[in-house]
Design an enzyme around this catalytic site. Structure first.
Site, PDB file in Angstrom:
ATOM      1  N   SER A 108       0.845  -1.101  -0.225  1.00 23.10           N
ATOM      2  CA  SER A 108      -0.088   0.001   0.040  1.00 23.10           C
ATOM      3  C   SER A 108       0.878   1.259  -0.141  1.00 23.10           C
ATOM      4  O   SER A 108       1.558   1.411  -0.808  1.00 23.10           O
ATOM      5  CB  SER A 108      -0.964   0.100   0.952  1.00 23.10           C
ATOM      6  OG  SER A 108      -1.907   1.041   1.158  1.00 23.10           O
ATOM      7  N   ASP A 247      -2.566   6.589  -3.624  1.00 22.67           N
ATOM      8  CA  ASP A 247      -1.473   5.780  -2.702  1.00 22.67           C
ATOM      9  C   ASP A 247      -0.919   4.860  -3.732  1.00 22.67           C
ATOM     10  O   ASP A 247      -1.542   4.651  -4.723  1.00 22.67           O
ATOM     11  CB  ASP A 247      -1.738   5.444  -1.417  1.00 22.67           C
ATOM     12  CG  ASP A 247      -2.673   4.183  -1.515  1.00 22.67           C
ATOM     13  OD1 ASP A 247      -3.546   3.801  -2.603  1.00 22.67           O
ATOM     14  OD2 ASP A 247      -2.809   3.486  -0.421  1.00 22.67           O
ATOM     15  N   ASP A 249      -1.242   1.638  -3.851  1.00 17.32           N
ATOM     16  CA  ASP A 249      -2.081   0.386  -4.472  1.00 17.32           C
ATOM     17  C   ASP A 249      -3.536   0.910  -5.003  1.00 17.32           C
ATOM     18  O   ASP A 249      -4.270  -0.060  -5.268  1.00 17.32           O
ATOM     19  CB  ASP A 249      -2.031  -0.832  -3.692  1.00 17.32           C
ATOM     20  CG  ASP A 249      -2.910  -0.531  -2.336  1.00 17.32           C
ATOM     21  OD1 ASP A 249      -3.005   0.644  -1.996  1.00 17.32           O
ATOM     22  OD2 ASP A 249      -3.431  -1.569  -1.969  1.00 17.32           O
ATOM     23  N   ASP A 251      -5.922   2.562  -3.285  1.00 13.79           N
ATOM     24  CA  ASP A 251      -7.085   2.256  -2.540  1.00 13.79           C
ATOM     25  C   ASP A 251      -7.377   3.419  -1.546  1.00 13.79           C
ATOM     26  O   ASP A 251      -8.328   3.503  -0.659  1.00 13.79           O
ATOM     27  CB  ASP A 251      -7.345   1.011  -1.761  1.00 13.79           C
ATOM     28  CG  ASP A 251      -6.056   0.769  -0.819  1.00 13.79           C
ATOM     29  OD1 ASP A 251      -5.253   1.707  -0.680  1.00 13.79           O
ATOM     30  OD2 ASP A 251      -6.204  -0.337  -0.160  1.00 13.79           O
TER      31      ASP A 251
END
Length: 451
Positions: A108, A247, A249, A251
């Protein structure tokens, strides 16, 4: 029952250190293949189950992808590879391609030297605790290999990005477009770099992209939703109408207005809620977390919109939404769930819902952002050498004193970090000086109790 490997968002750690090592991840792939596929009842007799794997742009993703592929194949599971793809895209594609499970290789918003493994069910939802326990139980057993004729095969899904772009666009009204808007997109050198610009461009916006040149080592480095300064500067320099930061990834989302003013997840959640409320399409109320700014709760109350708080973490927000049968929730960090659009938090889709609300209202992001002025919030982390009982009199007396002084105009929150030996002291309220003073007083009480 506690888990040895799974945290609130999958398994995560520094690459090369347990558990993020090639040998463990191969065994994890095998264990997950055994558990997830034996629980799938919709497979035709004799059919081989399939698991979808996506990843962000970290250099270690290649290594971990190969390890997962080997473990899954040994368990007799076919593997569908998407390459770099946002986490919510994997949730969507798992459903769309009728896979038995989806796996994302990502840490993430963490630096490139970290990585992790997240799982999705066949429905595109995060795994229940009992399934994670079952995978950990399977990890304790010796790894076997299926007969050669039953080994899994692997193939690449070449049109994965295009499928996801069309899905994101489908969540935006057909009779509305983004023409006339100049938008700066910050893709954090992460998984959205090759999909987000296409989504917003194909809806008509003029797009300027930053943070869209991943090299395996620069993910989240001074860009993205956790480092919005790059976006704030770019929006002003380009004279853009607004900016959107994701961000690594894809989400989490933050947005910036034309003046470079940052809007966090609470403010974006409020804009989406008002847009749905104005059209009579807000189903139930809005879910936040213990860290959600009190100003959002008060603002929703003025519109008689119900609000509830979950523990910190988007999985807990999702649990609360499902429990109440609501559709909208999120965190101030930028995790926003719009369950009428997708099964998981999706930064691109959340940004589109904000733009929908702006278009619908005829207002700018500056105007809509000004409708929710966040209360000053002070967060202080206190490092402790031992586990601390937060209910002892010394600490509770300081908390009660603070709550008395706030007199209903603010709140106090103490909680132990789930990942570090720290106590987080949070105080918020309408008076910034009072909030700072009270936070420091409670911090001193915590330090004394910990000494």
């Amino acid at each position: 029952m506690s888990k040895n490997y799974f945290g609130t968002d999958g398994i995560r750690g520094r690459v090369g250190e347990a558990p993020i090592t090639p040998d463990f991840v191969m065994r994890l792939g095998y264990a997950a293949g055994r558990v997830l596929t034996t629980m799938e009842s919709n497979l035709a007799k004799g059919a081989r189950p399939a698991v979808l794997i996506g990843k962000d742009t970290r250099i270690s993703g290649y290594m971990l992808e190969a390890a997962l592929e080997a473990g899954l194949s040994a368990a007799g599971v076919d593997v569908l590879l998407t390459g770099p793809m946002p986490t919510p895209a994997v949730a969507y594609l798992t459903r769309a391609l009728r896979a038995q499970a989806g796996i994302v290789i990502s840490a993430s918003h963490n630096p490139y030297y970290d990585n992790g493994i997240k799982f999705f069910s066949s429905e595109g939802a995060k795994l229940d605790d009992d399934i994670e326990h079952a995978i950990e139980d399977e990890l304790k057993k010796p790894m076997q290999v299926m007969d050669s004729a039953k080994l899994g095969k692997a193939r690449r899904i070449d049109d994965a990005a295009g499928r996801y772009v069309e899905f994101c666009k489908s969540t935006f009204p057909n009779n509305m477009d983004l023409r006339g808007l100049k938008i700066v997109l910050d893709c954090a050198h992460g998984a959205t770099y090759h999909v987000a610009p296409n989504v917003f461009h194909e809806l008509g916006a003029e797009i300027i992209s930053i943070g869209n040149n991943p090299d395996g080592l620069n993910i989240n480095e001074q860009v993205g939703s956790t480092h919005p300064q790059a976006l704030q500067k770019a929006v002003v320099e380009h004279g853009a109408d607004l900016g959107i930061a994701f961000d690594g990834d894809g989400d989490r989302v933050m947005m910036v207005d034309k003046h470079g003013t940052l809007l966090d997840g609470d403010q974006l959640l409020y804009i989406i809620a008002l847009g749905l409320y104005a059209k009579g399409k807000l189903k139930g109320g809005v879910a936040g977390t213990l860290m959600t700014n009190l100003a959002l709760e008060h603002a929703l109350q003025k519109h008689q919109i119900p609000f509830a708080r979950a523990k910190v973490g988007d999985r807990y927000v999702l649990e609360l939404l499902n429990e109440k049968n609501w559709k909208l929730g999120g965190e101030n960090s930028g995790h926003i769930l719009t369950l009428d659009k997708h099964t998981s938090g999706d930064a691109i889709i959340a940004a589109l819902q904000v733009l929908h609300a702006l278009k619908q209202s005829g207002k700018t992001l500056t105007q809509m952002g000004a409708e929710l002025v966040l209360y000053p919030q002070v967060l202080i982390n206190v490092t402790t050498q031992k586990k601390l009982d937060l209910n002892i009199a010394q600490i509770q007396n300081a908390v009660k004193k603070a709550e008395t002084e706030l007199n209903g105009t603010g709140r106090v929150l103490l909680r132990a970090s789930g990942t570090e030996p720290k106590i987080r002291v949070m105080v918020e309220g309408q008076d910034a000086k009072l909030v700072q003073k009270l936070a420091e007083e409670i911090t001193e009480a915590v330090k004394k109790a910990a000494s």
